[in-house]
Design a protein around this motif. Structure first.
Motif, PDB file in Angstrom:
ATOM      1  N   ALA A 137      32.784  -0.608  -6.406  1.00 25.86           N
ATOM      2  CA  ALA A 137      33.876   0.237  -5.850  1.00 25.86           C
ATOM      3  C   ALA A 137      34.796  -0.373  -5.258  1.00 25.86           C
ATOM      4  N   ASP A 138      34.671  -1.453  -4.478  1.00 36.74           N
ATOM      5  CA  ASP A 138      35.553  -2.565  -3.969  1.00 36.74           C
ATOM      6  C   ASP A 138      36.490  -3.219  -5.087  1.00 36.74           C
ATOM      7  N   TYR A 139      36.009  -3.343  -6.197  1.00 38.68           N
ATOM      8  CA  TYR A 139      36.660  -3.628  -7.198  1.00 38.68           C
ATOM      9  C   TYR A 139      37.613  -2.994  -7.995  1.00 38.68           C
ATOM     10  N   THR A 140      37.386  -1.603  -7.719  1.00 37.66           N
ATOM     11  CA  THR A 140      38.178  -0.742  -8.707  1.00 37.66           C
ATOM     12  C   THR A 140      39.640  -0.720  -8.747  1.00 37.66           C
ATOM     13  N   PRO A 185      21.767   1.058 -15.642  1.00 37.72           N
ATOM     14  CA  PRO A 185      21.048   2.046 -14.994  1.00 37.72           C
ATOM     15  C   PRO A 185      21.538   3.228 -14.494  1.00 37.72           C
ATOM     16  N   HIS A 186      22.096   3.938 -15.323  1.00 34.51           N
ATOM     17  CA  HIS A 186      22.981   5.337 -14.942  1.00 34.51           C
ATOM     18  C   HIS A 186      22.192   6.032 -14.351  1.00 34.51           C
ATOM     19  N   ARG A 187      21.045   6.146 -14.276  1.00 37.02           N
ATOM     20  CA  ARG A 187      19.972   6.920 -13.379  1.00 37.02           C
ATOM     21  C   ARG A 187      19.062   6.050 -12.430  1.00 37.02           C
ATOM     22  N   GLY A 188      19.736   4.814 -12.356  1.00 36.97           N
ATOM     23  CA  GLY A 188      18.934   4.011 -11.433  1.00 36.97           C
ATOM     24  C   GLY A 188      17.744   3.330 -12.075  1.00 36.97           C
ATOM     25  N   LEU A 189      17.178   2.288 -11.151  1.00 37.21           N
ATOM     26  CA  LEU A 189      15.967   1.608 -11.519  1.00 37.21           C
ATOM     27  C   LEU A 189      15.065   1.251 -10.291  1.00 37.21           C
ATOM     28  N   SER A 190      13.900   0.678 -10.653  1.00 40.29           N
ATOM     29  CA  SER A 190      13.106   0.413  -9.574  1.00 40.29           C
ATOM     30  C   SER A 190      13.488  -0.635  -8.595  1.00 40.29           C
ATOM     31  N   THR A 191      13.801  -0.307  -7.475  1.00 41.60           N
ATOM     32  CA  THR A 191      14.201  -1.546  -6.611  1.00 41.60           C
ATOM     33  C   THR A 191      13.164  -2.306  -5.626  1.00 41.60           C
ATOM     34  N   GLU A 192      11.884  -1.856  -5.976  1.00 44.86           N
ATOM     35  CA  GLU A 192      10.971  -2.154  -4.890  1.00 44.86           C
ATOM     36  C   GLU A 192      10.855  -3.793  -4.779  1.00 44.86           C
ATOM     37  N   ASP A 193      10.788  -4.358  -5.905  1.00 46.84           N
ATOM     38  CA  ASP A 193      10.705  -5.914  -5.880  1.00 46.84           C
ATOM     39  C   ASP A 193      11.940  -6.408  -5.154  1.00 46.84           C
ATOM     40  N   ILE A 194      13.280  -6.039  -5.518  1.00 45.68           N
ATOM     41  CA  ILE A 194      14.490  -6.430  -5.246  1.00 45.68           C
ATOM     42  C   ILE A 194      14.749  -6.245  -3.581  1.00 45.68           C
ATOM     43  N   LEU A 195      14.099  -5.190  -3.081  1.00 43.51           N
ATOM     44  CA  LEU A 195      14.249  -4.864  -1.626  1.00 43.51           C
ATOM     45  C   LEU A 195      13.121  -5.943  -0.892  1.00 43.51           C
ATOM     46  N   GLY A 196      12.185  -6.188  -1.564  1.00 45.15           N
ATOM     47  CA  GLY A 196      11.376  -7.341  -0.966  1.00 45.15           C
ATOM     48  C   GLY A 196      11.785  -8.517  -0.684  1.00 45.15           C
ATOM     49  N   VAL A 210      21.432  -2.301  -2.356  1.00 52.59           N
ATOM     50  CA  VAL A 210      20.196  -2.347  -3.373  1.00 52.59           C
ATOM     51  C   VAL A 210      19.875  -0.941  -3.433  1.00 52.59           C
ATOM     52  N   ARG A 211      19.756  -0.180  -2.504  1.00 49.68           N
ATOM     53  CA  ARG A 211      19.049   1.305  -2.529  1.00 49.68           C
ATOM     54  C   ARG A 211      20.176   2.168  -3.141  1.00 49.68           C
ATOM     55  N   SER A 212      21.445   1.607  -3.223  1.00 49.80           N
ATOM     56  CA  SER A 212      22.313   2.771  -3.976  1.00 49.80           C
ATOM     57  C   SER A 212      22.209   2.868  -5.519  1.00 49.80           C
ATOM     58  N   ILE A 213      21.441   1.797  -5.873  1.00 52.26           N
ATOM     59  CA  ILE A 213      21.130   1.750  -7.286  1.00 52.26           C
ATOM     60  C   ILE A 213      19.595   2.050  -7.706  1.00 52.26           C
ATOM     61  N   ASP A 214      18.898   2.534  -6.654  1.00 51.91           N
ATOM     62  CA  ASP A 214      17.529   3.211  -6.902  1.00 51.91           C
ATOM     63  C   ASP A 214      17.579   4.411  -7.472  1.00 51.91           C
ATOM     64  N   LYS A 215      16.255   4.778  -8.005  1.00 55.66           N
ATOM     65  CA  LYS A 215      16.305   5.844  -9.245  1.00 55.66           C
ATOM     66  C   LYS A 215      16.501   7.193  -8.428  1.00 55.66           C
ATOM     67  N   ASN A 216      16.488   7.219  -7.201  1.00 53.41           N
ATOM     68  CA  ASN A 216      16.835   8.306  -6.162  1.00 53.41           C
ATOM     69  C   ASN A 216      18.046   8.473  -5.500  1.00 53.41           C
ATOM     70  N   GLU A 218      21.662   9.264  -4.447  1.00 52.72           N
ATOM     71  CA  GLU A 218      22.375  10.394  -4.592  1.00 52.72           C
ATOM     72  C   GLU A 218      23.785   9.947  -5.163  1.00 52.72           C
ATOM     73  N   VAL A 219      24.087   8.665  -4.812  1.00 54.03           N
ATOM     74  CA  VAL A 219      25.401   8.199  -5.377  1.00 54.03           C
ATOM     75  C   VAL A 219      25.586   7.855  -6.900  1.00 54.03           C
ATOM     76  N   LEU A 220      24.604   7.378  -7.505  1.00 55.48           N
ATOM     77  CA  LEU A 220      24.478   7.311  -8.755  1.00 55.48           C
ATOM     78  C   LEU A 220      24.338   8.754  -9.736  1.00 55.48           C
ATOM     79  N   GLN A 221      23.575   9.815  -9.008  1.00 52.41           N
ATOM     80  CA  GLN A 221      23.714  11.151  -9.566  1.00 52.41           C
ATOM     81  C   GLN A 221      25.054  11.715  -9.505  1.00 52.41           C
ATOM     82  N   SER A 222      25.808  11.452  -8.383  1.00 49.04           N
ATOM     83  CA  SER A 222      27.090  11.797  -8.145  1.00 49.04           C
ATOM     84  C   SER A 222      28.241  11.341  -9.441  1.00 49.04           C
TER      85      SER A 222
END
Length: 367
Positions: A137-140, A185-196, A210-216, A218-222
Motif C-alpha cells: 500500500a505504501d508503494y501505491t 495469493p489472492h486468498r492468502g497462504l499459510s504463514t505458520e513457518d514465516i511467522l516462526g 505477515v499476518r495480513s497475507i494469511d488465509k484468514n 480480512e484485508v485480502l478478503q476486502s
C-alpha cells in the motif's frame, strides 16, 4: 569497519546471500556496469582489492531525471567506505566517484521505480519491483506517480489493483488492458513457518505484515472483493504452481533456517486463481514450486507462454488502433493497410496482410 562475515550455516541451510546495497546519483551517461564497477573499485583500499563487486544499473524511464540507480553486492564483505551505514543512525553515506557523487543505503525494501527492459528484447516494458518486506500500500502513490511521468499514450499490462482517485489515475485504469499474476495469493497462504522466523514482540510491524497475507486475512478478503467488481474489463492470466516445497524450520540455536519441514504448496490453486469466467481469466498450471515459478530463462515454458500472451494482446491493440474490424476482417484490413504503410509500422502491415488485406487497394482514385 563493516561487520565480519556471518558464521557458516549448517549443510542443510542455503548459503547466505551477500547484503544488497542501493546506490543513487549515478550520472545518466553511465550505462554499463563495467564503468560503475571500475569507479567503485577505484575507491577500494589496497587491502580490499580482492573484493568482488556485482552491479545492476536501473535507468530511469523519466527523461527529466539525470541520474540512475544501481543495486550492488560486495563479496565477501562490503568495503570500508560503506562502514558509516553500520554506525549509529546513519541511513545513508556518500562517496565521490568518477561516475558521480553516489549515495548508498541498505535499509530499503525494494526498488519502487519504473525501469525499462534492455533494447532488442522480445518485449519492451517498464517495470517496478519491490521486496518481500514491502508494504504494498505504501508503494501505491509512488508507482502511480512513476507511471504518470513515464507514460505517453501506451497500453499497460500490469499486475496491480488500484483505487481510482483522480483523473490521471483513471486514465491509467482505462489504459490497462491485461493483468498477469504468478502464484499470487489472492486468498492468502499459510504463514505458520514465516511467522516462526519473526520475533513478534521485537518485530511487531513485520509480524502484522505477515499476518495480513494469511488465509484468514480480512484485508485480502476486502481487497479481492473490491477488485472483482471491475476485473471483468481486463484480460487476466493466472499462473499457479503445482510442485510442493518443504516448510522452513529453525535449524539450531545459531539462528539459521532451512527447508526441512513438511511438503506443502504455499499458494494453492484456490488462492492463486480468481475464479472468473474463462473468457476473462486464462488459467495456466506451471510445473514449478513457489520459488522457481518466475525464475526462468528464455527457453522456460512459462516465459515463452508469457511472451506469446504479450504478442497476442499487442497484436490486437495494433489492429484496433488501425481501425481493423474483426467482423469484416478482409475489408477493414484492406482499408487500414495504406495507413499502416504510411506509418512505417512493418509489424502492423504484416498483421493486416495475415488478416486478409488486399495489396491492390485504391490510392488517389487509382488501384
Amino acid at each position: 569497519m563493516p561487520p565480519a562475515a556471518p558464521p557458516a550455516s549448517s549443510k542443510a541451510a542455503r548459503p547466505r546471500r551477500p547484503e544488497t546495497f542501493r546506490a543513487g546519483g549515478i550520472r545518466r551517461s553511465t550505462t554499463t556496469t563495467g564503468d560503475l564497477i571500475a569507479a567503485l573499485s577505484a575507491e577500494l583500499t589496497d587491502e580490499e582489492r580482492d573484493i568482488e563487486i556485482e552491479a545492476s544499473i536501473v535507468p530511469s524511464c523519466d527523461r527529466t531525471e539525470d541520474t540512475n540507480i544501481a543495486l550492488l553486492c560486495f563479496k565477501p564483505n562490503p568495503p570500508a567506505y560503506l562502514s558509516p551505514l553500520y554506525n549509529g543512525n546513519n541511513d545513508t553515506t556518500k562517496v565521490l566517484t568518477t561516475v558521480g557523487l553516489l549515495s548508498f543505503d541498505k535499509s530499503f525494501l525494494g526498488l519502487p521505480q519504473l525501469y525499462p527492459t534492455p533494447p532488442r528484447r522480445e518485449i519492451t516494458a517498464e517495470t517496478t519491483i519491490y521486496g518481500y518486506n514491502s508494504k504494498i500500500a505504501d508503494y501505491t502513490s509512488g508507482l502511480l506517480k512513476n507511471i504518470k511521468r513515464a507514460r505517453t499514450k501506451k497500453s499497460l499490462v500490469i499486475a496491480s489493483e488500484e483505487k481510482l482517485r483522480d483523473i490521471e489515475t483513471y486514465s491509467i485504469y482505462e489504459a490497462t488492458r491485461a493483468l498477469i499474476f504468478f502464484a499470487t495469493p489472492h486468498r492468502g497462504l499459510s504463514t505458520e513457518d514465516i511467522l516462526g522466523m519473526v520475533d513478534a514482540e521485537k518485530q511487531n510491524e513485520r509480524a502484522c505484515l505477515v499476518r495480513s497475507i494469511d488465509k484468514n486475512s480480512e484485508v485480502l478478503q476486502s481487497r479481492l472483493h473490491d477488485f472483482t467488481k471491475f476485473a471483468s474489463r481486463f484480460r487476466i492470466f493466472s499462473f499457479y504452481e503445482q510442485k510442493t516445497k518443504t516448510r522452513t524450520r529453525k535449524l539450531g540455536p545459531n539462528g539459521t533456517y532451512g527447508r526441512t519441514g513438511d511438503f506443502i504448496v504455499p499458494v494453492d490453486a484456490d488462492s492463486a486463481l480468481l475464479g472468473l469466467p474463462r473468457g476473462i481469466e486464462t488459467r495456466i498450471v506451471v510445473d514449478e514450486d513457489h520459488t522457481t515459478i518466475v525464475k526462468f530463462n528464455g527457453k522456460h515454458r512459462t516465459y515463452r507462454l508469457t511472451i506469446s500472451y504479450f504478442w497476442d494482446l499487442t497484436d490486437g491493440w495494433l489492429l484496433d488502433h488501425a481501425g481493423y474490424n474483426p467482423k469484416y476482417p478482409a475489408t477493414s484490413a484492406t482499408e487500414a493497410l495504406p495507413w499502416a504503410i504510411g506509418s512505417g509500422d512493418l509489424r502492423l502491415v504484416k498483421l493486416l496482410l495475415n488478416n486478409g488485406a488486399n495489396l491492390r487497394f485504391p490510392m488517389d482514385g487509382k488501384t
